[in-house]
Design a protein around this motif. Sequence first.
Motif, mmCIF file in Angstrom:
data_model
loop_
_atom_site.group_PDB
_atom_site.id
_atom_site.type_symbol
_atom_site.label_atom_id
_atom_site.label_comp_id
_atom_site.label_asym_id
_atom_site.label_seq_id
_atom_site.Cartn_x
_atom_site.Cartn_y
_atom_site.Cartn_z
ATOM 1 N N VAL A 24 -34.144 -5.164 -27.814
ATOM 2 C CA VAL A 24 -34.637 -6.186 -28.947
ATOM 3 C C VAL A 24 -34.528 -5.181 -30.155
ATOM 4 C CG1 VAL A 24 -36.757 -6.937 -29.944
ATOM 5 C CG2 VAL A 24 -36.557 -6.974 -27.235
ATOM 6 N N THR A 25 -33.796 -5.883 -31.155
ATOM 7 C CA THR A 25 -33.507 -5.017 -32.630
ATOM 8 C C THR A 25 -33.899 -5.757 -33.824
ATOM 9 O OG1 THR A 25 -31.264 -6.061 -32.448
ATOM 10 C CG2 THR A 25 -31.734 -3.755 -31.481
ATOM 11 N N LEU A 26 -34.017 -5.154 -34.851
ATOM 12 C CA LEU A 26 -34.238 -5.842 -36.041
ATOM 13 C C LEU A 26 -32.837 -6.390 -36.856
ATOM 14 C CD1 LEU A 26 -37.112 -3.956 -37.965
ATOM 15 C CD2 LEU A 26 -37.241 -6.423 -37.033
ATOM 16 N N LEU A 27 -32.665 -7.650 -36.930
ATOM 17 C CA LEU A 27 -31.117 -8.041 -37.545
ATOM 18 C C LEU A 27 -31.494 -7.819 -39.083
ATOM 19 C CD1 LEU A 27 -30.271 -10.883 -35.570
ATOM 20 C CD2 LEU A 27 -29.581 -8.611 -35.238
ATOM 21 N N ASP A 28 -32.869 -8.387 -39.762
ATOM 22 C CA ASP A 28 -33.088 -8.214 -40.951
ATOM 23 C C ASP A 28 -34.694 -8.324 -41.076
ATOM 24 O OD1 ASP A 28 -34.071 -10.934 -41.443
ATOM 25 O OD2 ASP A 28 -32.015 -11.591 -41.178
ATOM 26 N N ALA A 29 -35.228 -8.286 -42.075
ATOM 27 C CA ALA A 29 -36.876 -8.324 -42.240
ATOM 28 C C ALA A 29 -37.371 -9.244 -41.533
ATOM 29 C CB ALA A 29 -36.954 -8.074 -43.868
ATOM 30 N N ARG A 30 -36.798 -10.586 -41.385
ATOM 31 C CA ARG A 30 -37.583 -11.677 -40.785
ATOM 32 C C ARG A 30 -36.887 -12.227 -39.456
ATOM 33 N NH1 ARG A 30 -41.489 -14.019 -43.492
ATOM 34 N NH2 ARG A 30 -41.952 -13.725 -45.598
ATOM 35 N N THR A 31 -35.699 -11.325 -39.020
ATOM 36 C CA THR A 31 -35.075 -11.966 -37.798
ATOM 37 C C THR A 31 -35.160 -10.726 -36.887
ATOM 38 O OG1 THR A 31 -33.775 -13.106 -39.334
ATOM 39 C CG2 THR A 31 -33.017 -13.261 -37.028
ATOM 40 N N LEU A 32 -35.352 -11.101 -35.615
ATOM 41 C CA LEU A 32 -35.009 -10.370 -34.336
ATOM 42 C C LEU A 32 -33.972 -10.700 -33.663
ATOM 43 C CD1 LEU A 32 -38.524 -10.094 -32.685
ATOM 44 C CD2 LEU A 32 -37.503 -8.414 -34.089
ATOM 45 N N GLY A 33 -33.339 -9.684 -33.036
ATOM 46 C CA GLY A 33 -31.730 -9.840 -32.300
ATOM 47 C C GLY A 33 -32.530 -9.552 -30.806
ATOM 48 N N VAL A 34 -32.267 -10.344 -29.968
ATOM 49 C CA VAL A 34 -32.527 -9.920 -28.579
ATOM 50 C C VAL A 34 -31.265 -10.174 -27.667
ATOM 51 C CG1 VAL A 34 -33.845 -10.617 -26.590
ATOM 52 C CG2 VAL A 34 -34.819 -11.039 -28.595
ATOM 53 N N GLN A 35 -30.897 -9.043 -27.175
ATOM 54 C CA GLN A 35 -29.658 -9.022 -26.261
ATOM 55 C C GLN A 35 -29.778 -8.597 -24.955
ATOM 56 O OE1 GLN A 35 -26.529 -6.589 -28.078
ATOM 57 N NE2 GLN A 35 -24.819 -7.782 -27.160
ATOM 58 N N PRO A 36 -29.917 -9.725 -24.013
ATOM 59 C CA PRO A 36 -30.243 -9.353 -22.491
ATOM 60 C C PRO A 36 -29.038 -8.610 -21.864
ATOM 61 C CG PRO A 36 -30.313 -11.764 -22.974
ATOM 62 C CD PRO A 36 -30.045 -11.198 -24.262
ATOM 63 N N TRP A 37 -29.432 -7.601 -20.892
ATOM 64 C CA TRP A 37 -28.360 -6.889 -20.529
ATOM 65 C C TRP A 37 -27.456 -7.573 -19.558
ATOM 66 C CZ3 TRP A 37 -33.063 -3.501 -19.965
ATOM 67 C CH2 TRP A 37 -33.528 -2.816 -21.257
ATOM 68 N N GLU A 38 -27.964 -8.609 -18.935
ATOM 69 C CA GLU A 38 -27.196 -9.759 -18.052
ATOM 70 C C GLU A 38 -26.981 -10.916 -18.688
ATOM 71 O OE1 GLU A 38 -28.868 -9.566 -14.006
ATOM 72 O OE2 GLU A 38 -29.577 -7.278 -14.357
ATOM 73 N N LYS A 39 -25.668 -11.437 -18.689
ATOM 74 C CA LYS A 39 -25.547 -12.589 -19.201
ATOM 75 C C LYS A 39 -26.250 -13.833 -18.571
ATOM 76 C CE LYS A 39 -22.018 -13.731 -21.932
ATOM 77 N NZ LYS A 39 -22.401 -13.777 -23.362
ATOM 78 N N SER A 40 -26.739 -13.536 -17.373
ATOM 79 C CA SER A 40 -27.737 -14.407 -16.629
ATOM 80 C C SER A 40 -28.947 -14.843 -17.110
ATOM 81 C CB SER A 40 -27.605 -14.291 -15.267
ATOM 82 O OG SER A 40 -28.088 -13.210 -14.913
ATOM 83 N N MET A 41 -29.387 -13.756 -17.819
ATOM 84 C CA MET A 41 -30.581 -13.759 -18.421
ATOM 85 C C MET A 41 -30.939 -14.312 -19.542
ATOM 86 S SD MET A 41 -32.716 -12.499 -16.163
ATOM 87 C CE MET A 41 -34.297 -12.231 -17.192
ATOM 88 N N MET A 42 -29.645 -14.670 -20.519
ATOM 89 C CA MET A 42 -29.872 -15.433 -21.760
ATOM 90 C C MET A 42 -30.830 -16.626 -21.961
ATOM 91 S SD MET A 42 -28.242 -14.060 -23.949
ATOM 92 C CE MET A 42 -27.120 -14.496 -25.322
ATOM 93 N N SER A 43 -30.358 -17.556 -20.872
ATOM 94 C CA SER A 43 -31.351 -18.952 -21.016
ATOM 95 C C SER A 43 -32.922 -18.713 -20.621
ATOM 96 C CB SER A 43 -30.823 -19.833 -20.166
ATOM 97 O OG SER A 43 -30.686 -19.539 -18.840
ATOM 98 N N LYS A 44 -33.198 -17.646 -19.578
ATOM 99 C CA LYS A 44 -34.479 -17.377 -19.424
ATOM 100 C C LYS A 44 -35.199 -16.630 -20.282
ATOM 101 C CE LYS A 44 -33.722 -16.976 -14.277
ATOM 102 N NZ LYS A 44 -33.788 -15.961 -12.996
#
Length: 186
Positions: free
Chosen positions: A58-78
Amino acid sequence: MSVAELKKDAERRMQKAVETLKEELTKIRTGRAHTGILDHVMVEYYGTMVPIPQVANVTLLDARTLGVQPWEKSMMSKVEKAIRESDLGLNPANMGEIIRVPMPPLTEERRRELTKVVRHEGEQARVAVRNVRRDINQALKELQKKKEITEDELRRAEEEVQKLTDRFVKVIDETIEKKEAELMQI
């Protein structure tokens, strides 16, 4: 228990009340994005419910947006579904590699509601601190009843516990004020 042990116990328990308050306040979202906001959102991972930070970066993309990058592709939709269904009112967007989570601006009415929630949490913390004071004072009176401490020592210890209580209540009040100012900021 000695008087010193009781005071140390009181301080530890009062500190815990303040930490609990701070933890609760991080769940209350302001208009700004911060990575801790998703710490309490649970997602299913191989049959077990775990917080999002345990399955994704979980990262900050900018002041009002978070970026969430799952470690496994299969977790994206969940992960995306868990964020959408959480009580945070967020609407994540799947961008293929990363899930963007924009923070919607708070309405004036919502800010006022959240301020009430903050005050309520603060009052609960104050009550917890006062309960610790009451418990310690009772324990001190028991020591005096058993003739383990004198009346003067009892009074002195009670005054020190009161000073400790006042110090922690002040920290709680400052924490509440800071959070309220953060909420009302546009």
